[in-house]
Scaffold this active site. Structure first.
Site, PDB file in Angstrom:
ATOM      1  N   LYS A 110     -23.594 -32.201 -41.752  1.00 56.34           N
ATOM      2  CA  LYS A 110     -23.466 -31.533 -40.457  1.00 56.34           C
ATOM      3  C   LYS A 110     -24.375 -30.312 -40.358  1.00 56.34           C
ATOM      4  O   LYS A 110     -24.943 -30.031 -39.300  1.00 56.34           O
ATOM      5  CB  LYS A 110     -22.005 -31.151 -40.217  1.00 56.34           C
ATOM      6  CG  LYS A 110     -21.119 -32.369 -39.946  1.00 56.34           C
ATOM      7  CD  LYS A 110     -19.662 -31.995 -39.782  1.00 56.34           C
ATOM      8  CE  LYS A 110     -18.823 -33.241 -39.510  1.00 56.34           C
ATOM      9  NZ  LYS A 110     -17.385 -32.942 -39.416  1.00 56.34           N
ATOM     10  N   LYS A 189     -24.906 -47.325 -35.659  1.00 60.02           N
ATOM     11  CA  LYS A 189     -23.489 -47.055 -35.477  1.00 60.02           C
ATOM     12  C   LYS A 189     -23.241 -46.462 -34.096  1.00 60.02           C
ATOM     13  O   LYS A 189     -23.932 -45.536 -33.668  1.00 60.02           O
ATOM     14  CB  LYS A 189     -22.996 -46.077 -36.549  1.00 60.02           C
ATOM     15  CG  LYS A 189     -21.529 -45.679 -36.396  1.00 60.02           C
ATOM     16  CD  LYS A 189     -21.131 -44.662 -37.444  1.00 60.02           C
ATOM     17  CE  LYS A 189     -19.675 -44.235 -37.242  1.00 60.02           C
ATOM     18  NZ  LYS A 189     -19.251 -43.224 -38.240  1.00 60.02           N
ATOM     19  N   LYS A 192     -21.432 -41.002 -29.938  1.00 62.18           N
ATOM     20  CA  LYS A 192     -21.868 -40.134 -28.836  1.00 62.18           C
ATOM     21  C   LYS A 192     -23.117 -39.358 -29.239  1.00 62.18           C
ATOM     22  O   LYS A 192     -23.966 -39.054 -28.405  1.00 62.18           O
ATOM     23  CB  LYS A 192     -20.736 -39.175 -28.465  1.00 62.18           C
ATOM     24  CG  LYS A 192     -19.558 -39.833 -27.777  1.00 62.18           C
ATOM     25  CD  LYS A 192     -18.538 -38.840 -27.293  1.00 62.18           C
ATOM     26  CE  LYS A 192     -17.750 -38.234 -28.436  1.00 62.18           C
ATOM     27  NZ  LYS A 192     -16.793 -39.163 -29.037  1.00 62.18           N
TER      28      LYS A 192
END
Length: 321
Positions: A110, A189, A192
């Site tokens: 992240k 995959k 969003k």
């Protein structure tokens, strides 16, 4: 068996959310003791807009209930309505080695993607551990990217149990390899973040536009096609019975199947599948006080279960004096 899972209230739901997690949770309530929650504390690691979080929490709850979550058969609540989870997070933080968190690849991934490094993001696995251990969860269905966090929960539970006795159940991760990764419009995959989703409750115009954007190869209409190499088929098969799937495969392999034709059929299938759920969702979001009442009852059930665990934890750690 006691099963626990949660979903963050972050934006519109898509087929990846439904087939990857939600449909399985709804099925679990028929056979197991299901604990399922809206993870709004977790969502704060990526969402600071308070109004958006509050609205998203109600929408996520309405989505789950509309799709079949039964608060009479399950324990269904909002994470922040059970304060015991934050108390246990602090207690467990004192049993969590820094090195264990530093090895978590989700945090590193992240940060690389541009999410600001802060304590909440770094300590995310400890809060997830508290979610799991607070309710003595035996099975935790997760995606492949969250498996390590369940392993962290096991490590922390074992360290705590070694200190104080068998307080926590050791959880097991469960990954359904068949639907662990639902493909998006581009074959990656569905996410969003990639902008490649098919949304559950989009209107007909938006839904049809999304389906028609699915990437296909240039094989001529008259030629046989490999269904396993087709993004349309990979999504379509999620809705089909064994017999229907076999029939669709034969149409691909026989030749004469236009991708536009099968895309239209997929659009109609998705639309019709979620239409009754969309109506129930509208009803729930029209009566927000009624929705909050459902969630409050779920929180009461969750706190009753949580209190039994915390009574043991407080006694063993000396917090109950």
């Amino acid at each position: 068996m006691r099963v626990l899972s949660g979903i963050q209230p972050s934006g519109s739901l898509h087929l990846g959310n439904y087939f990857g997690m939600m449909s399985k949770m709804i099925a679990y309530q028929e056979e197991h003791e299901l604990f399922c929650f809206i993870a709004n504390y977790h969502a704060q690691t990526s969402l600071s807009d308070g109004k958006a979080l509050a609205r998203g929490t109600l929408e996520a709850a309405a989505n789950f209930l509309a799709l079949g979550m039964d608060p009479e058969k399950s324990t269904f609540w909002v994470q922040s309505d059970v304060p015991e989870v934050q108390e246990l997070t602090w207690v467990l933080s004192n049993f969590t080695p820094m090195g264990l968190l530093e090895r978590c690849h989700s945090y590193k991934d992240k940060v690389v993607k541009g999410i600001a490094a802060n304590h909440g993001l770094f300590a995310y696995p400890v809060l997830m551990t508290a979610d799991i251990l607070l309710f003595q969860s035996e099975k935790v269905p997760v995606g492949k990217d969250q498996k390590q966090h369940v392993e962290v929960a096991r490590d922390i539970a074992m360290k705590f149990n070694n200190e104080y006795g068998d307080i926590f159940t050791l959880p097991e991760p469960e990954i359904d390899e068949e639907v662990a990764t639902v493909p998006g419009l581009d074959g990656l995959k569905m996410s969003k973040s990639y902008g490649n989703t098919i949304d559950l409750f989009a209107d007909d115009k938006a839904l049809r536009k999304q389906v028609m954007r699915i990437v296909t190869d240039p094989t001529p209409v008259e030629e046989p096609k490999d269904p396993d190499a087709c993004n349309v088929y990979k999504i379509f098969r999620l809705f089909l019975s064994k017999e229907e799937n076999s029939a669709l495969r034969q149409r691909y392999q026989a030749g004469g199947l236009a991708y536009g034709e099968v895309k239209q059929e997929l659009f109609e299938t998705v639309r019709d599948y979620f239409a009754p759920h969309a109506e129930r969702r509208r009803e729930l979001l029209t009566d927000l006080d009624g929705l909050r009442t459902i969630l409050a009852r779920g929180a009461e059930k969750a706190r009753w279960a949580a209190s039994k665990t915390m009574k043991k934890v407080r006694k063993k750690t000396g917090l109950a004096y």
